[in-house]
Design an enzyme around this catalytic site. Structure first.
Site, PDB file in Angstrom:
ATOM      1  CG  ASN A   1      -1.867   1.187   1.258  1.00 61.14           C
ATOM      2  OD1 ASN A   1      -1.465   2.325   1.439  1.00 61.14           O
ATOM      3  ND2 ASN A   1      -3.140   0.897   1.074  1.00 61.14           N
TER       4      ASN A   1
ATOM      5  CB  THR B   1      -5.704   1.934  -3.640  1.00 61.36           C
ATOM      6  OG1 THR B   1      -6.215   3.188  -3.168  1.00 61.36           O
ATOM      7  CG2 THR B   1      -6.668   1.333  -4.641  1.00 61.36           C
ATOM      8  CD  GLU B   2      -5.845   3.851   1.920  1.00 58.47           C
ATOM      9  OE1 GLU B   2      -5.562   4.850   2.576  1.00 58.47           O
ATOM     10  OE2 GLU B   2      -5.013   3.202   1.267  1.00 58.47           O
ATOM     11  CG  ASN B   3      -9.837   3.917  -3.437  1.00 58.26           C
ATOM     12  OD1 ASN B   3      -8.716   3.430  -3.377  1.00 58.26           O
ATOM     13  ND2 ASN B   3     -10.286   4.508  -4.528  1.00 58.26           N
TER      14      ASN B   3
ATOM     15  CB  SER C   1     -10.300  -1.992   1.166  1.00 57.68           C
ATOM     16  OG  SER C   1      -8.985  -1.548   0.973  1.00 57.68           O
TER      17      SER C   1
END
Length: 220
Positions: A30, A53-55, A95
């Site tokens: 990340n 990616t955390e989205n 996520s």
């Protein structure tokens, strides 16, 4: 130490390349917003790194060509991206389950301050009126196995970002494994900070003079 000394060292792209060289093959990574995003451009050819990616995307690709952006395909920093073959899309909550479940191997983040114990402050100066921007950083430092920090060694006014104790609100305690600055690569060990490499033109004594925290050398 004179400010002209602080301006020496690696540029942003060279710093990102140093980080990329330390990321092993076959890991899930990340990248934080800003300078950490540059790391993806310097992963050595033949080395596979899967970006998260955390989205909600695992398998993030490079930035698209100008004019070919998909407005529905962005990273956590709202920048246009592409996806690689075999990429997976999922809910935002899933996520963060990946992050909190320690399924992400490495995270690269920026910093306002890093302490000699590896404490990280990267979301607010704590000043009145400062706009909080914690994002997913607190989850990332708590759940990702290895935390790498990339930052300038000093602020624009010459104050050390590597400190004995953080004075800004913390993102996490004892979470940083390695610090990459424009002047040096510094490993965070249980007994302190160890300088692994210095930029051309930088000597240990000068580096220590502009660093608030105590630095150590590896035994030759």
């Amino acid at each position: 130490m004179e400010l002209k000394m602080i301006k020496k060292g690696w540029n942003r792209n060279e710093m990102a390349q140093k980080v990329a060289l330390d990321i092993p093959d076959g890991v899930y990574v990340n990248l934080g917003i800003g300078m950490p995003e540059l790391v993806a451009d310097y992963v050595p050819e033949g080395r596979e790194v899967i970006y998260h990616t955390e989205n909600g995307l695992l398998g993030m690709g490079p930035a698209p060509e100008v004019g070919k952006e998909d407005p529905e395909l962005i990273n956590a920093g709202k920048k246009s991206i592409t996806s690689i073959k075999g990429a997976c899309f999922f809910h935002h909550a899933d996520s963060f389950t990946m992050i909190r479940g320690r399924h992400i191997d490495i995270c690269v983040l920026g910093a306002l301050q890093v302490s000699q114990r590896g404490d990280l402050a990267n979301w607010s100066t704590g000043e009145p009126g400062a706009v909080p921007s914690v994002g997913g950083a607190m989850d990332l430092v708590a759940g990702v196995k290895t935390i790498l920090v990339i930052t300038q060694h000093t602020t624009k006014t010459g104050k050390s970002k590597i400190v004995e104790s953080c004075t800004y609100p913390l993102t996490g305690k004892a979470v940083v494994d390695c610090i990459y600055t424009n002047l040096a690569i510094i490993d965070v060990k249980p007994d302190g900070l160890y300088v692994r490499e210095m930029a051309p033109g930088i000597c240990f004594d000068d580096l220590q003079k502009i660093t608030d925290a105590k630095l150590n050398r590896y035994e030759q």
